[in-house]
Scaffold this active site. Structure first.
Site, PDB file in Angstrom:
ATOM      1  CE  LYS A  77      54.581 -22.200 -25.275  1.00  0.00           C
ATOM      2  NZ  LYS A  77      53.233 -22.399 -25.864  1.00  0.00           N
ATOM      3  CB  THR A  78      53.143 -20.948 -18.188  1.00  0.00           C
ATOM      4  OG1 THR A  78      53.526 -20.029 -19.219  1.00  0.00           O
ATOM      5  CG2 THR A  78      53.382 -20.305 -16.830  1.00  0.00           C
ATOM      6  CG  ASP A 122      56.288 -17.206 -21.818  1.00  0.00           C
ATOM      7  OD1 ASP A 122      56.395 -18.095 -22.689  1.00  0.00           O
ATOM      8  OD2 ASP A 122      55.208 -16.648 -21.547  1.00  0.00           O
ATOM      9  CB  THR A 171      54.659 -19.432 -29.815  1.00  0.00           C
ATOM     10  OG1 THR A 171      55.234 -18.139 -30.065  1.00  0.00           O
ATOM     11  CG2 THR A 171      53.956 -19.412 -28.471  1.00  0.00           C
ATOM     12  NE  ARG A 230      46.717 -19.369 -22.163  1.00  0.00           N
ATOM     13  CZ  ARG A 230      47.884 -18.957 -22.644  1.00  0.00           C
ATOM     14  NH1 ARG A 230      47.931 -18.189 -23.725  1.00  0.00           N
ATOM     15  NH2 ARG A 230      49.018 -19.318 -22.061  1.00  0.00           N
TER      16      ARG A 230
END
Length: 355
Positions: A77-78, A122, A171, A230
């Site tokens: 997402k980032t 975020d 999330t 990640r």
């Protein structure tokens, strides 16, 4: 797992890999982030949809609609927010929901916005309600009313904001109030990656880092990465350390397998905590049902750790079921532990989505 919060885990345990990035990890991950949509591996439908949104807006000479990115931690997402700013050749301003606990916090950020900027928020679901209400107006009307003073003498000062784009990441999209969700013109739901996509990510990351990784070595890392880029990159980092110290820097299948075994990551991606939860559930509680708080005490962890780090992955694998009476181990969990499931286990209570 919570956004960008650091976790104080021992570096020798796998929780250090699945926990949020420490400073050195952030630098490592930043070097591997794709810079454009073309470089982004996976999420093909989201990439195509987002590309159309951005190209259409640039063709009209206007700022794009606000974008909401939803999905589990670690799926990019980032990275996508950074790509949006890059594609638009616009500055990216970064903040988070927990940092915006008062309307004044948001007003201070918005007062510095320039035309065309991208504001990335975020964990947007963790903003305070007063700040959310201020954001509604800013997103829809590009203006906010800043309240100066208190009580009967309070004065509302209108603040005009040049057109900008909010990119929100969450999330837990279900925690966003409807008025906020409705103000996003495009919502993208990010999905877990399949092993082939993760293999491509591992190969790309290894190339950027100058690592010697064989095809089967990369696939071994990808297969244990829980569908999450990640985690794939952090496993690669740990395998790199192992290979440099014990294998002359070459990462093949056997080296990757031995390294991940050392870090207690099994062939399905389960870590020490996952196996501890399953072991306690099956050996100590006969497969359940048992409450998550009791289960957390049995493995020596906080309830939130079990709920957010272990449980989602175990449910995805079909090893654990949430039922109205508590958590229950499935026949697949017993088989994975090499144990014999009790008779009649196939007659599980109906699953329940409640925590």
């Amino acid at each position: 797992m919570h956004g960008d919060h650091d976790e104080a885990y021992d570096d020798g345990a796998f929780e250090a890999i699945v926990a949020e990035a420490r400073p050195e990890d952030r630098a490592f991950e930043a070097a591997l982030r794709p810079r454009t949509l073309d470089e982004l591996v996976g999420q093909e439908r989201v990439r195509e949809q987002l590309s159309l949104v951005l190209e259409a807006a640039m063709g009209r000479g206007r700022t794009p609609d606000h974008v909401l990115l939803s999905g589990p931690p670690g799926l990019g997402k980032t990275t996508i927010a950074m790509i949006i700013a890059t594609q638009l050749s616009a500055p990216l301003r970064i903040t988070s929901g927990p940092a915006i606990q008062h309307a004044g916090d948001l007003a201070a950020i918005l007062s510095g916005i320039n035309e065309g900027d991208v504001l990335f928020i975020d964990e947007i679901h963790r903003m305070s309600r007063p700040a959310e209400e201020l954001l509604y107006m800013a997103m829809e009307d590009f203006r906010v009313d800043v309240i100066v003073g208190k009580g009967p003498g309070a004065t509302a000062i209108p603040l005009e904001i040049p057109p900008f784009t909010v990119v929100g990441a969450t999330t837990r999209a279900g925690l966003l109030p409807s008025p906020l969700r409705d103000r996003f013109g495009f919502t993208a739901q990010l999905d877990y990656y399949d092993p082939e996509e993760l293999h491509r990510i591992v190969v790309r990351s290894a190339g950027l880092l100058g690592l010697d990784v064989s095809d089967d070595g990369g696939r071994e890392i990808a297969s244990r990465s829980r569908g999450t880029p990640r985690i794939a990159n952090r496993l690669l980092r740990r395998v790199r350390d192992f290979a440099e110290v014990r294998a002359g820097g070459v990462i093949d299948h056997d080296v990757a397998r031995d390294a991940l075994s050392l870090y207690e990551v099994d062939e399905l991606g389960l870590d020490r905590l996952d196996r501890a939860v399953l072991d306690a559930l099956c050996r100590s509680f006969g497969g359940g049902p048992v409450g998550v708080s009791t289960l957390a005490v049995a493995v020596g962890e906080e309830r939130e750790t079990v709920e957010e780090l272990a449980e989602p992955f175990l449910v995805r694998l079909g090893f654990l079921a949430r039922t109205p009476r508590g958590r229950v181990a499935t026949p697949a969990a017993w088989r994975h532990l090499g144990l014999s499931a009790p008779a009649g286990l196939d007659q599980l209570p109906l699953p329940d989505d409640s925590p």
